[in-house]
Scaffold this active site. Structure first.
Site: not given
Length: 621
Positions: A2, A27, A75, A101-102, A494, A498, A501, A517, A616
């Site tokens: 957060c 955040r 968040w 935050n946490g 990557e 992206k 996301e 395979h 983030k």
């Protein structure tokens, strides 16, 4: 994950809090709220579920007046996103207000204890126990707010960055941190509290980094830092070199697109002062590693262990190829969130490299601390000066990427990869394993990369490369597959990351040779394949894999090297990148994949800068 912000001073607090939350919304954006102490001593709390715009609309109806307050953008971890679970949270009397935050790991037992004492809870969150604990402690501390906070935190297990205000303590703001970032901004007759530097840059460029287990007491004319026992700690502020304008969009529609375009300059900054001229030739200087080298720790190294999460882990996979080639050391890439739950074989002969752009990633911090306890030397790679990882490591290599506001990593990926290349070359030189003139040749090629990146971006902007149109055409797909071989395999991972996301298209990355395979069963005309196929030792193998795909009627998009006249025979669409040494090609091939994901997300109407469910900095496990 957060964002928190606080203010105490002579100015109207509400606009300052809202502006700070706007800069911290990356955040968390499940809900937002503020608490402002009015001149007549009322604690005015306004909070709303959803985006910050919902809070702003509510505040516009009746803006809280006052010169002290706290704000939060959430968040969600404990409790669904709704008005009741939004921060700030208060005690029974509405006298104390807390933002957090946490995660408070022992919140359930604390809540049961407090309920038994008669406390009433209004939310599903772990945070609310802090407000009630502070309420209890104030009764035994003679009304000393800072002491009440310290005693409260002594009972808490978990992680936190908090901000606390009380209607009975006008002009006082208290903060504290444990395993979660927190900074204090130093002003003239006013002080600030925040999760991250961009929240305060409009007002001051002087910040104090609050460290683990510390409490900070802010009044308009001073900031006092102390430990949980109340002992004062002297701490000089840092001066931040970049300004608030660097954290703005600068005319781009989204931060992500701005930051993709900032990559050439970001790589140049990462190289500045590290690639130098000596005796008429390019040489490498990593002064940050001098002490580690002088200690003899590098002489004992037999293996390298990289610890990272997400995009940082994929940069670590690129580094595995480079370090093993240049330094002839075996390299393992560990997902940090799993590292400490195994039984890692680590000691003084293993160089651990911890990668976290924020410097506060909880999983990477935990892995780093475990490695240090086992006697391993640790080099941290981060973008955040003074962050927690810098204090948990033996040496730090800063990215120098500047602020990255978009939730998804773009310029921090390329700068991380650049720094890892430099580390690989450094270790190769130290061990005497580089071939003749490989160091100056590779450094020269690295210095050419920013201009080559700029060419890719210029072609994309002009439409010469049809990345945007291909992205729009494929934006309706439900699934996508990325492949690469050798050092292009991490770029396939990557690129897939992206795309999922920010566009929410399901995507997977595979080594190209693994198609047969199993994954090839997923390919059909509605599932495109993107092949990362620059000039390389495995180019012919990748073409063979593409042919296998074409036989299943799947659409193929390729990233290839300029001048490759063969690739059009095998791919429906091609994005070209300038020629570069194979080992450095990831810095170029990743750029079209970033742009593809961006334009697909825009075409699908997604929130590019704040993709759903993501934040983030992952500061909780």
């Amino acid at each position: 994950m957060c964002g928190i912000v606080g203010y105490v001073g002579p100015r109207d607090a509400t606009p300052i809090l809202l502006d700070g939350l706007q800069r911290l919304e990356y955040r968390g954006y499940d809900s937002a709220g503020i608490a402002v102490l009015s001149p007549d001593g009322d604690l005015q709390i306004t909070k709303r579920a959803g985006k910050l715009a919902n809070l702003k609309a509510a505040v516009a109806v009746a803006e809280p007046a006052g010169t002290m307050g706290i704000g939060h953008t959430r968040w969600a971890t404990h409790g669904r996103p709704n008005d009741d679970n939004a921060h700030p949270h208060s005690d029974c009397e509405g006298a104390v207000s807390v933002i957090h935050n946490g995660i408070i790991e022992n919140y359930a037992e604390l809540r049961d204890e407090l309920r038994a004492k008669g406390h009433t809870f209004r939310s599903e969150t772990d945070t609310e126990v802090l407000a009630h604990l502070i309420e209890d402690q104030l009764k035994s501390t003679g009304g000393d707010l800072t002491k009440a906070v310290r005693l409260t935190l002594g009972r808490v297990t978990g992680s936190y960055a908090i901000g606390v205000v009380s209607r009975r303590h006008p002009g006082e703001l208290v903060g504290a941190r444990c395993n979660v970032p927190l900074i204090a901004g130093v002003g003239e007759g006013e002080q600030f509290l925040a999760s991250d530097i961009p929240a305060v840059l409009k007002h001051t460029r002087k910040v104090i980094m609050i460290e683990e287990g510390e409490v900070v007491h802010l009044v308009p004319d001073r900031i006092t830092v102390m430990d949980l026992a109340g002992r004062t700690i002297a701490r000089e502020p840092l001066t931040i070199e970049w300004d608030a304008e660097s954290a703005e969009k600068g005319g781009y529609p989204h931060f992500v697109l701005k930051e993709i375009h900032e990559q050439p300059d970001a790589v140049r900054r990462a190289l500045t002062g590290r690639v130098i001229e000596r005796a008429g030739a390019r040489d490498l200087r990593l002064a940050e590693l001098d002490a580690l080298k002088a200690s003899g720790a590098l002489d004992r190294i037999q293996r390298v262990a990289i610890m990272a999460c997400g995009t940082s882990a994929y940069a670590g996979l690129v580094a595995k190829y480079a370090i093993e080639r240049w330094a002839r050391l075996p390299v393992e890439v560990n997902i940090a969130s799993e590292y400490r739950y195994g039984d890692p074989v680590v000691g003084p002969d293993v160089l651990c490299v911890a990668i976290t752009q924020s410097g506060e990633t909880a999983d990477t911090l935990a892995a780093t601390r475990m490695a240090r306890e086992l006697g391993a030397p640790v080099i941290a790679i981060t973008n955040a000066v003074g962050s927690a990882i810098t204090r948990a490591s033996d040496a730090v290599l800063y990215l120098q990427a500047g602020p990255e506001i978009g939730v998804v990593a773009t310029k921090t990926f390329v700068t991380t990869t650049t720094i890892l290349y430099l580390l690989g070359l450094y270790l190769g030189r130290h061990r005497g394993t580089l071939v003749a003139d490989e160091l100056p040749r590779t450094l020269a090629a690295l210095q050419a990369v920013p201009n080559q990146m700029a060419r890719i971006l210029d072609r994309a902007d002009s439409g010469e490369d049809n990345i945007a149109s291909v992205a729009r055409r494929l934006a309706t797909c439900h699934s996508f597959m990325f492949i690469g071989r050798g050092i292009s395999y991490p770029i396939a991972l990557e690129g897939a990351l992206k795309l999922k996301e920010i566009s929410y298209i399901h995507a997977e990355g595979y080594p190209a040779g693994e198609l047969k395979h199993g994954p090839i069963a997923l390919l059909d005309p509605d599932t495109p394949l993107l092949a990362v196929a620059p000039t390389s030792r495995t180019y012919d193998k990748v073409i063979s894999n593409i042919q296998e795909v074409r036989a299943r009627d799947a659409r193929v998009v390729a990233v290839a090297t300029e001048g490759d006249t063969n690739i059009h025979r095998h791919a429906d669409d091609v994005f070209f990148v300038p020629e570069a040494p194979e080992m450095l090609s990831p810095l170029l091939t990743v750029v079209p994949l970033q742009l593809l994901a961006y334009h697909a997300a825009v075409a699908r109407g997604c929130n590019v800068d704040q993709p759903r469910n993501l934040a983030k900095s992952v500061t909780v496990e």
